[in-house]
Design an enzyme around this catalytic site. Structure first.
Site, mmCIF file in Angstrom:
data_model
loop_
_atom_site.group_PDB
_atom_site.id
_atom_site.type_symbol
_atom_site.label_atom_id
_atom_site.label_comp_id
_atom_site.label_asym_id
_atom_site.label_seq_id
_atom_site.Cartn_x
_atom_site.Cartn_y
_atom_site.Cartn_z
ATOM 1 N N THR A 186 -1.930 -9.025 -13.815
ATOM 2 C CA THR A 186 -2.703 -8.499 -12.891
ATOM 3 C C THR A 186 -3.853 -8.165 -13.220
ATOM 4 O O THR A 186 -5.786 -8.345 -13.641
ATOM 5 C CB THR A 186 -2.455 -7.593 -11.574
ATOM 6 O OG1 THR A 186 -0.971 -8.659 -10.868
ATOM 7 C CG2 THR A 186 -3.343 -6.974 -10.740
ATOM 8 N N LYS A 219 -7.917 -15.598 -2.496
ATOM 9 C CA LYS A 219 -7.539 -15.469 -4.051
ATOM 10 C C LYS A 219 -6.669 -16.975 -4.124
ATOM 11 O O LYS A 219 -7.570 -17.779 -5.924
ATOM 12 C CB LYS A 219 -6.697 -14.258 -3.622
ATOM 13 C CG LYS A 219 -7.035 -14.063 -5.649
ATOM 14 C CD LYS A 219 -5.605 -12.301 -5.068
ATOM 15 C CE LYS A 219 -6.080 -11.575 -4.480
ATOM 16 N NZ LYS A 219 -4.678 -10.038 -5.233
ATOM 17 N N LYS A 264 1.826 -16.967 -0.576
ATOM 18 C CA LYS A 264 1.791 -17.168 -1.363
ATOM 19 C C LYS A 264 1.622 -14.876 -1.711
ATOM 20 O O LYS A 264 0.087 -15.058 -1.285
ATOM 21 C CB LYS A 264 1.067 -16.922 -2.845
ATOM 22 C CG LYS A 264 2.117 -16.747 -3.936
ATOM 23 C CD LYS A 264 3.280 -17.299 -4.870
ATOM 24 C CE LYS A 264 4.077 -16.449 -5.934
ATOM 25 N NZ LYS A 264 4.469 -14.771 -5.551
ATOM 26 N N LYS A 320 1.344 -12.030 3.051
ATOM 27 C CA LYS A 320 1.429 -11.023 2.220
ATOM 28 C C LYS A 320 3.137 -10.597 3.313
ATOM 29 O O LYS A 320 3.552 -10.858 4.913
ATOM 30 C CB LYS A 320 0.708 -9.872 2.847
ATOM 31 C CG LYS A 320 0.661 -9.201 1.488
ATOM 32 C CD LYS A 320 0.630 -9.153 0.043
ATOM 33 C CE LYS A 320 -0.227 -7.961 -1.124
ATOM 34 N NZ LYS A 320 -1.032 -8.475 -1.945
HETATM 35 P P1 NAD Z 1 1.929 0.687 -7.854
HETATM 36 O O1 NAD Z 1 2.416 1.173 -6.950
HETATM 37 O O2 NAD Z 1 2.679 0.425 -8.676
HETATM 38 O O3 NAD Z 1 0.400 1.568 -8.426
HETATM 39 C C1 NAD Z 1 -0.215 2.459 -7.603
HETATM 40 C C2 NAD Z 1 -0.691 3.073 -8.037
HETATM 41 O O4 NAD Z 1 -1.731 4.049 -7.430
HETATM 42 C C3 NAD Z 1 0.424 4.742 -8.479
HETATM 43 O O5 NAD Z 1 -0.342 4.755 -9.570
HETATM 44 C C4 NAD Z 1 0.013 5.059 -7.190
HETATM 45 O O6 NAD Z 1 -0.173 6.797 -8.171
HETATM 46 C C5 NAD Z 1 -1.315 5.354 -7.497
HETATM 47 N N1 NAD Z 1 -2.009 5.733 -5.959
HETATM 48 C C6 NAD Z 1 -1.586 5.940 -5.006
HETATM 49 N N2 NAD Z 1 -2.445 6.706 -4.077
HETATM 50 C C7 NAD Z 1 -3.545 6.451 -4.953
HETATM 51 C C8 NAD Z 1 -4.689 7.797 -3.968
HETATM 52 N N3 NAD Z 1 -4.968 7.959 -2.711
HETATM 53 N N4 NAD Z 1 -5.619 7.944 -5.325
HETATM 54 C C9 NAD Z 1 -5.196 7.179 -6.189
HETATM 55 N N5 NAD Z 1 -4.434 6.992 -6.567
HETATM 56 C C10 NAD Z 1 -3.099 6.508 -5.756
HETATM 57 O O7 NAD Z 1 0.527 -0.592 -7.127
HETATM 58 P P2 NAD Z 1 0.305 -2.292 -7.956
HETATM 59 O O8 NAD Z 1 1.142 -2.909 -8.073
HETATM 60 O O9 NAD Z 1 -0.499 -1.066 -9.273
HETATM 61 O O10 NAD Z 1 -0.574 -2.156 -7.197
HETATM 62 C C11 NAD Z 1 -1.834 -1.154 -7.346
HETATM 63 C C12 NAD Z 1 -3.035 -2.049 -6.423
HETATM 64 O O11 NAD Z 1 -3.079 -3.614 -7.041
HETATM 65 C C13 NAD Z 1 -2.913 -3.174 -4.739
HETATM 66 O O12 NAD Z 1 -4.298 -2.602 -3.743
HETATM 67 C C14 NAD Z 1 -2.317 -4.146 -5.009
HETATM 68 O O13 NAD Z 1 -2.058 -4.150 -3.709
HETATM 69 C C15 NAD Z 1 -3.426 -4.944 -5.746
HETATM 70 N N6 NAD Z 1 -2.542 -5.560 -6.666
HETATM 71 C C16 NAD Z 1 -0.946 -5.525 -7.482
HETATM 72 C C17 NAD Z 1 -1.037 -6.424 -7.951
HETATM 73 C C18 NAD Z 1 1.015 -6.815 -9.309
HETATM 74 O O14 NAD Z 1 1.056 -7.393 -9.234
HETATM 75 N N7 NAD Z 1 1.130 -5.805 -9.004
HETATM 76 C C19 NAD Z 1 -1.986 -7.736 -8.186
HETATM 77 C C20 NAD Z 1 -2.077 -8.157 -7.302
HETATM 78 C C21 NAD Z 1 -3.361 -6.993 -7.033
#
Ligand code: NAD
Length: 453
Positions: free
Chosen positions: A201, A104, A80, A116
């Site tokens: 999340t 996790k 997953k 992943k």
């Molecule tokens: P997303 O694409 O929706 O958002 C990412 C955000 O990070 C954007 O606003 C982007 O502009 C910003 N960003 C990128 N580079 C940056 C930088 N250098 N400095 C500051 N901001 C920056 O992605 P997401 O789904 O929100 O994922 C973000 C994190 O959360 C990742 O590490 C992802 O693995 C983790 N995550 C996401 C989920 C999920 O369900 N979406 C679940 C668990 C963990």
């Protein structure tokens, strides 16, 4: 900044897979009865698939793309993990993210293994039509290596419910006549997605933070009401975290995205900031705010710092300047091992990614259950079940940390007895505790199943 540049910039090894392995090695020292061969098996990814495929872009060009899908471990259930679209995706980043998913799912006691995927591409420079073609070609190249009972993708950076709809549709075209809804989670609600998944999340991160505060993780900070919060990243995880923490009375003083950060110590309205980002493409230039750099955001004085963007942002070179009372990792891998050491010494607890952002995979699991049963649960039911799991897991991680820190001498003696290296064990942080809990759970099931054949 690419991962390679970061690596050269501060002398730390910032390869995410090396970091995941270091974290594993460190935690496994606290499980002296773990057999050596089992350590090797649990540490290594089970399978890594690399695919290359072309699409014809909107401009009529043919462009080739590289995609990865890593299955780290399937011992406790199907693989997953999300699919990421980003120019900096590397094979080792995908391996690291897959292994974090295994731990996790085990921390949350969700019956999945870890996986992943990622495609090296820059969604900002591609049209929606290009992204749909990339998704369809990527999924068709993966073929039967994904499936509702083998490996189940979900959203990650730059992918969303729409991307998941394309994944489902592609897989369903290739496997007609079956209920294929469980092949992917994070789908639109109208087509088998779960209510509450989009926010899961961030909501899980909220539940984990609230519980850790209730348990006394941060002396003098028992609740979120009035607490100041800085959020790095304003996408799915970050923007919704800002909204949910604000709903609980926290004051969001700074947020950022890839174009920069904004601060207003009187507090920001997260909904209005999101509207501004939708209109202009960034949080930057939101009225009545001061623009600062992303690095400055990380070191702002605040109660709760929520990294919600990418890996390796809190490192050996800035951890001493972190001015938060607690860090809640909504992102995967935001804190390096060197930073963890400094933060532990400084008494700043880190609610680790494999716990703090696990609400997403937990509700993905609920979506998969609903798909298998052809049911749709009410949102309150989804949130209530997820809250119960987040609280139970937070309690388990906190008590594992206490148990280990109270028995370092006993563990040292057990290591000596087994002839393991003699460096004395030292007090652990919550990340190591979460790993110990997870490794123990996966190791137990591996041994209960028995090594095949
Ligand atoms: P997303 O694409 O929706 O958002 C990412 C955000 O990070 C954007 O606003 C982007 O502009 C910003 N960003 C990128 N580079 C940056 C930088 N250098 N400095 C500051 N901001 C920056 O992605 P997401 O789904 O929100 O994922 C973000 C994190 O959360 C990742 O590490 C992802 O693995 C983790 N995550 C996401 C989920 C999920 O369900 N979406 C679940 C668990 C963990």
């Amino acid at each position: 900044m690419s991962k390679e540049t970061q690596r050269q910039g501060n002398g730390e090894d910032l390869n995410p897979f090396h970091i995941a392995q270091q974290q594993f090695d460190h935690a496994s020292r606290y499980i002296p009865d773990l057999k050596a061969g089992l350590v090797d098996f649990l540490k290594a990814p089970n399978r890594m698939i690399t695919v290359e495929f072309p699409i014809e872009t909107a401009e009529g060009e043919v462009r080739n793309f590289v995609g990865y899908r890593c299955l780290h471990n399937q011992v406790r259930g199907p693989g997953k993990g999300g699919i990421r679209y980003h120019p900096d995706v590397t094979a080792d980043e995908v391996r690291a993210l897959a292994s974090w998913m295994s731990w996790k799912c085990a921390v949350l006691d969700v019956p999945f293994g870890g996986a992943k995927g990622g495609v090296i591409c820059n969604p900002k420079k591609l049209t929606k039509d290009d992204l749909r073609k990339i998704t369809r070609r990527f999924i068709s190249e993966l073929g039967d290596s994904i499936g509702p009972y083998t490996d189940i993708p979900a959203p990650d950076v730059n992918t969303n419910a729409e991307t998941m709809a394309w994944i489902y549709d592609t897989y369903d075209m290739m496997h007609k006549g079956k209920n294929n809804l469980g092949v992917v989670t994070g789908k639109p609600v109208d087509m088998g997605g779960s209510l509450g998944r989009n926010e899961a999340t961030s909501r899980g991160c909220l539940f984990c933070t609230q519980r850790a505060l209730e348990l006394g993780a941060v002396p003098g900070l028992e609740r979120l009401k009035g607490a100041t919060v800085a959020v790095q990243g304003y996408g799915n995880a970050g923007a919704i975290a800002a909204q949910l923490f604000a709903e609980k009375g926290a004051k969001i003083i700074a947020v950022s995205d890839s174009r920069g950060a904004i601060v207003n110590r009187d507090g920001l309205d997260p909904d209005a900031v999101l509207e501004h980002k939708k209109k202009t493409g960034s949080v930057v230039d939101f009225p009545d705010t001061k623009k600062i750099s992303n690095d400055e955001l990380l070191t702002l004085e605040c109660d709760v710092l929520i990294p919600a963007a990418l890996e390796n942002v809190i490192r050996g070179d800035n951890a001493a300047e972190i001015n938060a009372k607690v860090i809640a990792e909504a992102a995967n891998g935001p804190t390096t091992p060197a930073a963890d050491t400094i933060l532990l010494e400084r008494g700043i607890p880190v609610l680790p990614d494999i716990l703090a952002n696990a609400g997403g995979v937990t509700v993905s699991y609920f979506e998969w259950v609903q798909n298998n049963e052809n049911e749709q649960w009410e949102e309150d039911e989804v949130n209530g079940k997820m809250r119960a799991k987040m609280i139970k897991s937070t309690d388990a991680v906190v008590s594992t940390q206490k148990q280990i820190n109270d028995s370092l001498e006993v563990l040292d003696a057990a290591r000596k007895k087994r002839g393991l290296d003699g460096a004395p064990l030292t007090r652990i942080d919550l990340r190591t505790a979460a790993y110990v809990l997870a490794i123990g759970r996966v190791a137990d099931v591996t041994l209960q199943r028995g090594i095949w054949p």
